[in-house]
Motif scaffolding. Structure first.
Motif, short mmCIF file in Angstrom:
data_model
loop_
_atom_site.label_atom_id
_atom_site.label_comp_id
_atom_site.label_asym_id
_atom_site.label_seq_id
_atom_site.Cartn_x
_atom_site.Cartn_y
_atom_site.Cartn_z
N ASP A 29 0.85 -1.19 0.00
CA ASP A 29 0.00 0.00 0.00
C ASP A 29 0.90 1.24 0.00
OD1 ASP A 29 -1.39 2.29 1.55
OD2 ASP A 29 -3.05 0.96 1.06
N VAL A 30 0.78 2.06 -1.05
CA VAL A 30 1.71 3.17 -1.25
C VAL A 30 1.62 4.19 -0.10
CG1 VAL A 30 2.34 5.09 -2.76
CG2 VAL A 30 1.66 2.89 -3.74
N HIS A 31 0.42 4.54 0.29
CA HIS A 31 0.26 5.55 1.35
C HIS A 31 0.85 5.05 2.67
CE1 HIS A 31 -1.50 8.75 3.72
NE2 HIS A 31 -2.09 7.86 4.51
N LEU A 32 0.56 3.80 3.00
CA LEU A 32 1.09 3.23 4.25
C LEU A 32 2.60 3.11 4.18
CD1 LEU A 32 0.56 1.95 7.03
CD2 LEU A 32 0.20 -0.25 5.86
N TYR A 33 3.11 2.70 3.02
CA TYR A 33 4.56 2.55 2.85
C TYR A 33 5.28 3.88 3.05
CZ TYR A 33 9.00 2.35 0.38
OH TYR A 33 10.32 2.47 0.04
N ASN A 34 4.73 4.95 2.47
CA ASN A 34 5.38 6.26 2.59
C ASN A 34 5.45 6.71 4.05
OD1 ASN A 34 5.89 6.54 -0.15
ND2 ASN A 34 3.91 7.52 -0.55
N ARG A 35 4.42 6.45 4.82
CA ARG A 35 4.44 6.82 6.24
C ARG A 35 5.49 6.01 7.00
NH1 ARG A 35 -0.91 6.82 9.37
NH2 ARG A 35 0.45 7.97 10.82
N CYS A 75 7.19 -6.52 6.67
CA CYS A 75 5.98 -6.71 5.87
C CYS A 75 5.00 -5.59 6.23
CB CYS A 75 5.35 -8.07 6.15
SG CYS A 75 6.37 -9.46 5.62
N ILE A 76 4.90 -4.62 5.36
CA ILE A 76 4.01 -3.48 5.59
C ILE A 76 2.65 -3.86 5.02
CG2 ILE A 76 3.68 -1.02 5.18
CD1 ILE A 76 6.71 -0.83 4.69
N ASP A 77 1.82 -4.41 5.88
CA ASP A 77 0.58 -5.05 5.44
C ASP A 77 -0.59 -4.07 5.45
OD1 ASP A 77 1.86 -7.47 5.06
OD2 ASP A 77 1.58 -8.06 7.15
#
Length: 661
Positions: free
Chosen positions: A534-540, A595-597
């Motif tokens: 998930d791009v938004h979660l990954y960026n955070r 793992c950024i789930d």
């Protein structure tokens, strides 16, 4: 309305049963001729009666005019069927009569064709609509997907032939409803379309159709009959639909609307055909939705699916919402249609799922296999992790699995793997599955079988006894020959199956998957065994890691491992636990896989990780990675950068009180 006399047929049919030889047949003919009845025999294609009789099976009935006609198709009546010509002209007072209301109540209470024939034989005179309803009831008992269950017992029955004779010779006197209903039933019963019976009924319906006086209901019944006879695109069907279009939709009943939907779903051969009519019907049906019964909701939803009415989403949503209160009252077939609509149009309703959770545990042992498998397919498509449904289905499957087709078996088992759930009755379920596969392995379609076995590995149930067949070049050729062939997703399934047996079943010594069938990455655009991060979660998370580690050089993103999996984030540590730059390869002692789930990696209704993500984390651990899971539902509760850094520190370095880099 025509009246049909049944009793006068019994003398002649009893004469038929006594004619077991040519000599007896001739004596009977002479006897009947002496009584003033003109009889004649007709042999097809031969002047030698005995020779033809020895080669061709004859279907014959006694009447005012006798016909014996060849019958070499087991599921069809050939030629004409006769009864006494004056039978239909008897008045109600001449014999035993039952009013229609009591007749239909009695008809609906019957449980077999034999009971129905016995009931009819107790009557002497019935109306044509009652007789047509009786034929429809026979269809319900005897017509299956493969044809008639017992064609000879039905088509040779004297009461059935009495009905056929009357419909043939009194076709002009029949009511519109009796005519079209009888025609529909006889076509379903596989009566020969070129028989005099069908030809006369079709001719009579054409005459009445030309007059333009048939009701919507009768037009729809006739349209379905014409579709069965000639298929879509015929002139008569076009005439029927044109007349339907000429009627005012606002004046139709809900039953009329459902019937028109049903006819159109079978008659439309190209997209956009009759769309103006459908748009009008969709709008009217939306206003009538509260009046629809469970049966009509099911029928209309099925038609909307077949017709792919994506422009009628407001109607679909309304019908799906209304279906919630009808879940306990749907028949199994109706429930299948409703579930199909939910899946086709991508609609999800929490209250509908809750209604299923109340229904399935009580009914799973009595529901037919198609309904059970469709419920599981619905849960799988919508990623609904439902313990009450899964436990009930697992128990019923272990008991009733022999009644399931290979497709239904796969639809029941695959969701357990997809949604990462192992039911309490798993031992008995998978023992039963193994027995079925051992006995019926070749009956499973190749792709169905691969999906089934792959899903088992997701929940640590390893099909070791069948891997030799799966990795066999012959089976791989069968996969190639069947749509979708050996595409990237199928090759990924084969590769993951091979990786699973390599990592988790070291005792397996059977054939291996050839290198040419293995992929290098499970992450495939559009259809993948892995979900992209998930791009938004990954960026955070990335921002928090920079704050935690000091610089981006200490972690790598989207790292493809030699084992086909893609890591969201990789952090390398030396022997003392210090963080190493991503460019360092020699001093690496430990590898952390973050793992950024995001939400897409979990079931829709809870925080259970999907099977494909669970097996990925399991394999990474077996390959030596230390897996750090960062689920969205934990990370979204963090308010500021300080909380994020503290959270990541506890996750990545749980035993360290100060940062080392």
């Amino acid at each position: 309305m025509a009246l049909i006399n049944l009793q006068s047929f019994q003398f002649y049919s009893s004469s038929v049963r006594t004619c077991r030889s040519l000599g007896t047949l001739r004596k009977t003919l002479n006897h009947l001729s002496d009584q003033g009845r003109q009889l004649r025999s007709w042999c097809c294609g031969s002047s030698v009666f005995g020779t033809v009789l020895s080669r061709i099976r004859f279907q014959y009935v006694f009447c005012r005019k006798y016909h014996a006609e060849p019958w070499n198709q087991p599921n069809s009546i050939m030629g004409t069927v006769h009864l006494h010509r004056d039978a239909g002209n008897r008045s109600k007072s001449d014999g035993k009569w039952m009013d229609e209301q009591n007749f239909f109540m009695e008809l609906n209470s019957l449980n077999s064709s034999n009971e129905l024939f016995k009931f009819l034989s107790s009557l002497e005179v019935i109306s044509d609509t009652m007789a047509a309803a009786a034929l429809q009831r026979i269809c319900e008992f005897e017509v299956a997907d493969s044809g008639l269950k017992n064609p000879e017992a039905i088509l040779e029955n004297e009461v059935f032939r009495a009905l056929c004779f009357q419909f043939e010779h009194e076709s002009q006197k029949l009511s519109d409803t009796g005519l079209v209903t009888a025609l529909q039933a006889l076509i379903k019963l596989r009566v020969d379309p070129w028989s005099t019976l069908i030809v006369r009924l079709v001719s009579e319906t054409q005459e009445r159709l030309d007059k333009g006086q048939l009701t919507i209901r009768n037009l729809c019944i006739l349209g379905e009959s014409v579709l069965d006879l000639e298929g879509p695109g015929c002139t008569m069907l076009e005439q029927i639909v044109n007349q339907v279009q000429g009627k005012k939709v606002e004046e139709w009943t809900t039953e009329d609307i459902a019937m028109v939907y049903g006819m159109l779903q079978m008659s439309i051969t190209e997209g956009g055909q009759y769309q103006d009519l459908l748009n009008h019907m969709n709008n009217i049906t939306l206003t009538l939705a509260p009046q629809l019964s469970p049966k009509l909701i099911s029928r209309i939803l099925k038609a909307l699916v077949v017709l792919d009415q994506t422009q009628a989403i407001p109607l679909v949503i309304r019908l799906c919402k209304d279906s919630v209160r009808h879940v306990p009252r749907f028949t199994d077939d109706e429930l299948v249609n409703v579930l199909g609509a939910f899946m086709h149009f991508g609609h999800t309703d929490q209250f509908f799922t809750e209604a299923l959770e109340r229904l399935v545990p009580k009914s799973s042992f009595t529901m037919n296999p198609e309904a059970v498998s469709k419920v599981m397919q619905y849960c799988c498509r919508k990623l609904i992790h439902s313990k009450p449904i899964f436990d009930a289905v697992a128990e019923s499957f272990a008991y009733n699995a022999d009644k399931y087709t290979p497709r239904q078996i796969a639809e029941c088992i695959v969701p357990f793997g997809t949604l990462n759930y192992l039911p309490p009755s798993a031992p008995s379920v998978f023992r039963k599955l193994e027995r079925i596969l051992n006995a019926h392995f070749t009956q499973f379609q190749p792709h169905t079988l691969l999906n089934l076995l792959h899903s088992c590995t997701l929940i640590e149930r390893y099909p070791v006894n069948f891997l030799a067949k799966i990795f066999n070049p012959i089976f791989l050729q069968q996969l190639q020959a069947q749509t979708p062939g050996l595409n990237r997703f199928v090759l990924s399934q084969l590769t993951q199956l091979f990786l699973t047996v390599t990592l988790e079943c070291p005792f397996y010594e059977g054939p291996k998957l050839l290198p040419k069938y293995r992929v290098k990455s499970f992450l495939i655009p559009g259809c993948s065994l892995e979900s992209s991060v998930d791009v938004h979660l990954y960026n955070r998370v990335k921002t928090g890691l920079v704050d935690l580690l000091g610089t981006k050089m200490y972690f790598a993103s989207r790292v493809l491992t030699p084992y086909c999996y893609t890591l969201d984030v990789e952090i390398k540590l030396d022997e003392e636990g210090f963080v190493l730059p991503t460019t360092e390869y020699e001093e690496v002692h430990r590898r952390l896989a973050l793992c950024i789930d995001g939400q897409k990696r979990f079931c829709h209704n809870n925080h259970s990780l999907l099977g494909t993500e669970a097996i990925k984390q399991r394999h990474l651990q077996l390959l030596g990675y230390e897996v750090v899971q960062i689920p969205f539902f934990e990370f979204e509760t963090l308010g500021n950068s300080r909380e994020i850094v503290e959270y990541l520190h506890k996750k990545i370095f749980p035993h360290t009180y100060r940062l080392n880099w």
